[in-house]
Design a protein around this motif. Sequence first.
Motif, PDB file in Angstrom:
ATOM      1  N   LYS A 119       1.062 -20.452  13.814  1.00 45.76           N
ATOM      2  CA  LYS A 119      -0.240 -20.406  14.502  1.00 45.76           C
ATOM      3  C   LYS A 119      -0.591 -19.011  15.004  1.00 45.76           C
ATOM      4  O   LYS A 119      -1.733 -18.751  15.371  1.00 45.76           O
ATOM      5  N   PHE A 120       0.404 -18.113  15.088  1.00 46.66           N
ATOM      6  CA  PHE A 120       0.074 -16.785  15.614  1.00 46.66           C
ATOM      7  C   PHE A 120       0.590 -15.645  14.742  1.00 46.66           C
ATOM      8  O   PHE A 120       0.297 -14.478  14.993  1.00 46.66           O
ATOM      9  N   GLU A 121       1.328 -15.982  13.690  1.00 46.22           N
ATOM     10  CA  GLU A 121       2.039 -14.973  12.907  1.00 46.22           C
ATOM     11  C   GLU A 121       1.143 -13.900  12.287  1.00 46.22           C
ATOM     12  O   GLU A 121       1.477 -12.720  12.271  1.00 46.22           O
ATOM     13  N   LYS A 122      -0.015 -14.334  11.780  1.00 45.37           N
ATOM     14  CA  LYS A 122      -0.894 -13.393  11.057  1.00 45.37           C
ATOM     15  C   LYS A 122      -2.198 -13.221  11.815  1.00 45.37           C
ATOM     16  O   LYS A 122      -2.753 -14.206  12.303  1.00 45.37           O
ATOM     17  N   PRO A 123      -2.726 -11.986  11.877  1.00 48.80           N
ATOM     18  CA  PRO A 123      -4.028 -11.832  12.538  1.00 48.80           C
ATOM     19  C   PRO A 123      -5.127 -12.506  11.708  1.00 48.80           C
ATOM     20  O   PRO A 123      -5.159 -12.353  10.493  1.00 48.80           O
ATOM     21  N   MET A 124      -6.002 -13.262  12.376  1.00 50.91           N
ATOM     22  CA  MET A 124      -7.079 -13.970  11.678  1.00 50.91           C
ATOM     23  C   MET A 124      -8.449 -13.389  12.038  1.00 50.91           C
ATOM     24  O   MET A 124      -9.399 -13.535  11.290  1.00 50.91           O
ATOM     25  N   MET A 125      -8.543 -12.763  13.220  1.00 48.73           N
ATOM     26  CA  MET A 125      -9.847 -12.263  13.675  1.00 48.73           C
ATOM     27  C   MET A 125     -10.090 -10.878  13.054  1.00 48.73           C
ATOM     28  O   MET A 125      -9.149 -10.066  12.974  1.00 48.73           O
TER      29      MET A 125
END
Length: 291
Positions: A119-125
């Motif tokens: 849920k937090f591993e890769k930046p999505m924004m």
Amino acid sequence: MVQTSGATTKLAQHEVVPAPTDMGALANRINKETRTLHNKIDKMMTLKLALALRDPKIYRQGLQSFYHVFATIERCLKEQINANNEWSDMLNEIWKPEIARTEKCEQDLMFYYDDNREKFEKPMMSEQIDFVNHIVKSSNDKPYLLLAYLHVMYLALFAGGRIMRSSISRATGLFPQKNGLKHEEIVKLGTNFFTFDVADENLLRLVYKRDYELLTRSGLTEEQKLEVIEESKYIFEQNGKCVSELERHNLVRLSRKWSYIAATKGYYVLMALLVLAVLYYVRRLVVHAFF
Ligand code: HEM
């Protein structure tokens, strides 16, 4: 490795390097040139933190944004140190493993995301992705630009970070209840980002600042120092963009939530308003008839 155990920060004024008045020191020049930008982000983050402390979802989004930045800096730094290029020794001597934030941040994120790393591993924004790509490019093109990150991002932890740590620890609405643990135990699980495993945090900060100054003083040309100052301005601005992006994201999330409530519970809200209107009308009739 900094030998800090049992140490004391009681240094004589002349032993503190750089002196706060030494305007030739790179760190002092960065602080001076970014003062206005710092004041701007300080106000922005203080306001957002007030909201985030009541909503773990907002807090963990903010933490995640910093996680991607610190993890990328530390990955690039490791690459440059291992590359054995002309910057490897300087970066290695300034860097202190106790100051690293990737793992600390990961521990907190695992706590707030219930151990769901994906849920937090890769930046999505998009601003976070731009930030990460920019760090990688700067580090590959001009490894000495990492010096901007080593000052701005890491010294922020000792000043603003300390202020934030104390408000976070007092925020009762932020921490989820976990298996009957006491509040202090839960706070400890969710605030690793702001802690350093050393006997004396202030000594770590002083040694870090001293080595930064001693190694950069004559290890960089004036032109390179100016580039590091420019990169520092970018760091403040990009942090600001990440904060604004999260704010916009949450506004959309909240407005969707309210339109959802209006769409699904609208009937009940309308009925309640109707009942109130009838009650008001009846009250007016009664008042009119008897008084
Ligand atoms: C991304 C956000 C921020 C960054 C990158 C940042 C960065 C920095 C840096 C580089 C320094 C200079 C440290 C030194 O030379 O020792 C500093 C100082 C400071 N920051 Fe921040 N900061 C941020 C947010 C904040 C916030 C939110 C607050 C307030 C809650 C704050 C309060 C302070 C204070 C009180 C100082 C010490 C000023 C002084 O010694 O003159 N900062 N910050």
